[in-house]
Design an enzyme around this catalytic site. Structure first.
Site, PDB file in Angstrom:
ATOM      1  N   HIS A 121       0.876  -1.185   0.000  1.00 57.17           N
ATOM      2  CA  HIS A 121       0.000   0.000   0.000  1.00 57.17           C
ATOM      3  C   HIS A 121       0.911   1.232   0.000  1.00 57.17           C
ATOM      4  O   HIS A 121       2.005   1.194   0.566  1.00 57.17           O
ATOM      5  CB  HIS A 121      -0.832  -0.055   1.286  1.00 57.17           C
ATOM      6  CG  HIS A 121      -1.928   0.946   1.378  1.00 57.17           C
ATOM      7  ND1 HIS A 121      -1.702   2.253   1.729  1.00 57.17           N
ATOM      8  CD2 HIS A 121      -3.269   0.837   1.192  1.00 57.17           C
ATOM      9  CE1 HIS A 121      -2.859   2.895   1.755  1.00 57.17           C
ATOM     10  NE2 HIS A 121      -3.825   2.057   1.436  1.00 57.17           N
ATOM     11  N   ASP A 198       2.985  -4.254   8.256  1.00 60.84           N
ATOM     12  CA  ASP A 198       1.770  -3.468   8.044  1.00 60.84           C
ATOM     13  C   ASP A 198       0.582  -4.399   8.326  1.00 60.84           C
ATOM     14  O   ASP A 198       0.285  -5.306   7.540  1.00 60.84           O
ATOM     15  CB  ASP A 198       1.770  -2.954   6.598  1.00 60.84           C
ATOM     16  CG  ASP A 198       0.465  -2.266   6.217  1.00 60.84           C
ATOM     17  OD1 ASP A 198      -0.516  -2.373   6.972  1.00 60.84           O
ATOM     18  OD2 ASP A 198       0.428  -1.636   5.141  1.00 60.84           O
ATOM     19  N   GLN A 201      -4.567  -4.972   7.170  1.00 63.36           N
ATOM     20  CA  GLN A 201      -5.540  -5.958   6.663  1.00 63.36           C
ATOM     21  C   GLN A 201      -5.483  -7.289   7.406  1.00 63.36           C
ATOM     22  O   GLN A 201      -6.206  -8.216   7.051  1.00 63.36           O
ATOM     23  CB  GLN A 201      -5.310  -6.196   5.157  1.00 63.36           C
ATOM     24  CG  GLN A 201      -5.494  -4.977   4.289  1.00 63.36           C
ATOM     25  CD  GLN A 201      -6.938  -4.460   4.279  1.00 63.36           C
ATOM     26  OE1 GLN A 201      -7.880  -5.143   4.687  1.00 63.36           O
ATOM     27  NE2 GLN A 201      -7.114  -3.235   3.829  1.00 63.36           N
ATOM     28  N   LYS A 224     -10.763  -0.247  10.452  1.00 68.79           N
ATOM     29  CA  LYS A 224     -11.002  -1.455   9.653  1.00 68.79           C
ATOM     30  C   LYS A 224     -11.428  -2.628  10.538  1.00 68.79           C
ATOM     31  O   LYS A 224     -11.643  -3.732  10.059  1.00 68.79           O
ATOM     32  CB  LYS A 224      -9.731  -1.820   8.879  1.00 68.79           C
ATOM     33  CG  LYS A 224      -9.338  -0.787   7.822  1.00 68.79           C
ATOM     34  CD  LYS A 224      -8.134  -1.237   7.066  1.00 68.79           C
ATOM     35  CE  LYS A 224      -7.442  -0.116   6.327  1.00 68.79           C
ATOM     36  NZ  LYS A 224      -8.108   0.297   5.097  1.00 68.79           N
ATOM     37  N   CYS A 362      -4.729   2.350  -3.681  1.00 71.04           N
ATOM     38  CA  CYS A 362      -3.491   2.896  -3.100  1.00 71.04           C
ATOM     39  C   CYS A 362      -2.310   1.960  -3.366  1.00 71.04           C
ATOM     40  O   CYS A 362      -1.422   1.824  -2.510  1.00 71.04           O
ATOM     41  CB  CYS A 362      -3.644   3.162  -1.607  1.00 71.04           C
ATOM     42  SG  CYS A 362      -4.920   4.346  -1.224  1.00 71.04           S
TER      43      CYS A 362
HETATM   44  N1  PMP Z   1      -1.841  -0.670   4.523  1.00 65.18           N
HETATM   45  C1  PMP Z   1      -2.798  -1.425   3.978  1.00 65.18           C
HETATM   46  C2  PMP Z   1      -2.450  -2.817   3.526  1.00 65.18           C
HETATM   47  C3  PMP Z   1      -4.093  -0.943   3.840  1.00 65.18           C
HETATM   48  O1  PMP Z   1      -5.037  -1.695   3.274  1.00 65.18           O
HETATM   49  C4  PMP Z   1      -4.381   0.376   4.293  1.00 65.18           C
HETATM   50  C5  PMP Z   1      -5.769   0.964   4.166  1.00 65.18           C
HETATM   51  N2  PMP Z   1      -6.388   0.746   2.938  1.00 65.18           N
HETATM   52  C6  PMP Z   1      -3.342   1.121   4.869  1.00 65.18           C
HETATM   53  C7  PMP Z   1      -2.097   0.571   4.973  1.00 65.18           C
HETATM   54  C8  PMP Z   1      -3.567   2.523   5.365  1.00 65.18           C
HETATM   55  O2  PMP Z   1      -4.457   2.544   6.425  1.00 65.18           O
HETATM   56  P1  PMP Z   1      -5.003   3.935   6.998  1.00 65.18           P
HETATM   57  O3  PMP Z   1      -5.539   4.686   5.821  1.00 65.18           O
HETATM   58  O4  PMP Z   1      -6.077   3.533   7.935  1.00 65.18           O
HETATM   59  O5  PMP Z   1      -3.867   4.632   7.643  1.00 65.18           O
END
Ligand code: PMP
Length: 408
Positions: A121, A198, A201, A224, A362
């Protein structure tokens, strides 16, 4: 676990969208919130709200207890050794930025390496690009297999004694792959590198034990996993956090302030400048209680089963390309319908009451690797049912008919 019963605890799901009962399949972007979390927020604001760590008055100490109690819940949830290893942040992005801006910038020099994967991401990519630019370190990428998975031999070949930091996702938000982070942590440590996981998910969907994984840093977002937006966490091993400099300065994080010099509080507060996200932490604590009562293993089993069923149902649709592994995928399915733009697919699905995400998720480098500009993604959570998957499949067949020629 009975998803149909659990669904009743999520008031937002009980509505019609465009004349159809809502099927919410975008929990990887953000999850819906159950009544116990909504009630915890209401109770906090109705009875306990005050600023924390300051007031000697009763509400002040109740709010402090609620906030610090939530930290204890997170520590137990992740099986952290010490409560002060839990730093509250705005979410995964802020947590990763803290490590990249503080830890990475203090340890990396020219010639050092930061190892990532191309399926990260943007939130676990750009902070490292910036750290590399600032320090002269080099970014290296572990190659991925066509289904998005990693081979340990590729991990072994990429991490070297020059690697200072390895940062990768536990579960891919696009491919649905689950990375072997415990084994990768062992390889990183063999070379003297640190590893950040990270957990955006993974944390909502499976049991996570940071001590068993032996990761050095772990980041996740509350929104999430049934908690409100604006709250998340960084877990870090105490001995590393103790050496890190704060990156945000001001109220709450200080010990002694002079006109020209100041000193910081001890862990974890030195990383929490300003009034913290008190209600968010209370909501996160309630969400953790809620998820633990159902059982993370049960949630994982349910979602894997739904994802397998979705894979099977969607594979029956001629002309629909599914990305990621056919087996052992986490609870999401990413796809494209012929040459139809995923935004158009998602718009037609929405007209049928089915909410999916469309775009680059993203993950622009991953989209280029898949040789697409974007994809559609259906992602599941504990409140989704087999019927939801059937509604998705039926709506996709309609979408295909709508766009007609050239598909399948
Ligand atoms: N890493 C991953 C794998 C994600 O799916 C996401 C959110 N889509 C993020 C980081 C970023 O999370 P946040 O926008 O809540 O900071």
């Amino acid at each position: 676990m009975n998803a149909s019963e659990l669904r009743k605890l999520f008031p937002i799901l009980d509505q019609e969208v465009n004349g159809h009962p809502l099927v919410y399949l975008d929990s990887a972007a953000t999850s819906q919130k159950p009544i116990p979390v909504l009630e915890a927020l209401k109770a906090y604001y109705e009875h306990d709200n005050a600023n924390v760590h300051r007031g000697v008055h009763t509400l002040g100490s109740r709010a402090t207890d609620a906030y610090e109690g939530a930290r204890e819940k997170v520590a137990a949830f992740l099986n952290a050794r010490y409560t002060e290893e839990i730093i509250f942040t705005r979410g995964t992005t802020t947590a990763i930025n803290l490590v990249a801006a503080s830890y990475a910038r203090s340890v990396c020099r020219e010639g050092d390496e930061i190892v990532l994967t191309p399926i990260e991401h943007h939130s676990n990519l750009i902070p490292w690009q910036q750290a590399a630019k600032a320090t002269g370190a080099t970014l290296k990428y572990i190659p991925v297999q066509p289904d998005g998975s990693l081979l340990l031999e590729d991990v072994e070949a990429t991490i070297t004694p020059n690697t200072k930091m390895v940062a990768l996702t536990y579960v891919s938000n696009v491919m649905g792959t689950v990375n072997p982070v415990k084994q990768i942590a062992a390889i990183a440590h063999k070379h003297g590198a640190k590893i950040l996981v990270d957990g955006a998910q993974s944390t909502p969907h499976m049991k996570v034990d940071v001590r068993d994984l032996d990761c050095d840093f772990y980041a996740f977002s509350g929104h999430k996993m049934c908690a409100p937006t604006g709250i998340g966490c960084l877990y870090g091993k105490k001995e590393l956090l103790e050496k890190m400099e704060p990156v945000e300065f001001g109220g709450e994080m200080i010990d002694h302030v002079d006109l020209y010099e100041s000193t910081w509080k001890e862990l974890p507060w030195r990383f929490e400048g300003g009034t913290p996200i008190i209600a968010g932490a209370v909501g996160l604590g309630a969400a953790i209680d809620f998820l633990q009562e159902i059982g993370l293993d049960e949630i994982e089993r349910h979602e894997h089963e739904l994802a397998a069923y979705a894979y099977e149902r969607l594979s029956e649709i001629d002309g629909l390309a599914i990305y990621g592994p056919s087996k052992n995928r986490s609870g999401l399915v990413t796809f494209n319908l012929g040459e139809v733009h995923p935004h158009d697919v998602a718009t037609v699905l929405d007209s049928e009451g089915v909410a999916v995400r469309a775009g680059h998720h993203c993950c622009q480098p991953l989209m280029r690797w898949l040789a697409v500009t974007a994809t559609a993604r259906a992602s599941f959570y504990l409140y989704n049912t087999h019927e939801d998957v059937d509604r998705l499949a039926a709506a996709l067949v309609k979408t295909k008919e709508y766009f007609g020629h050239g598909i399948g």
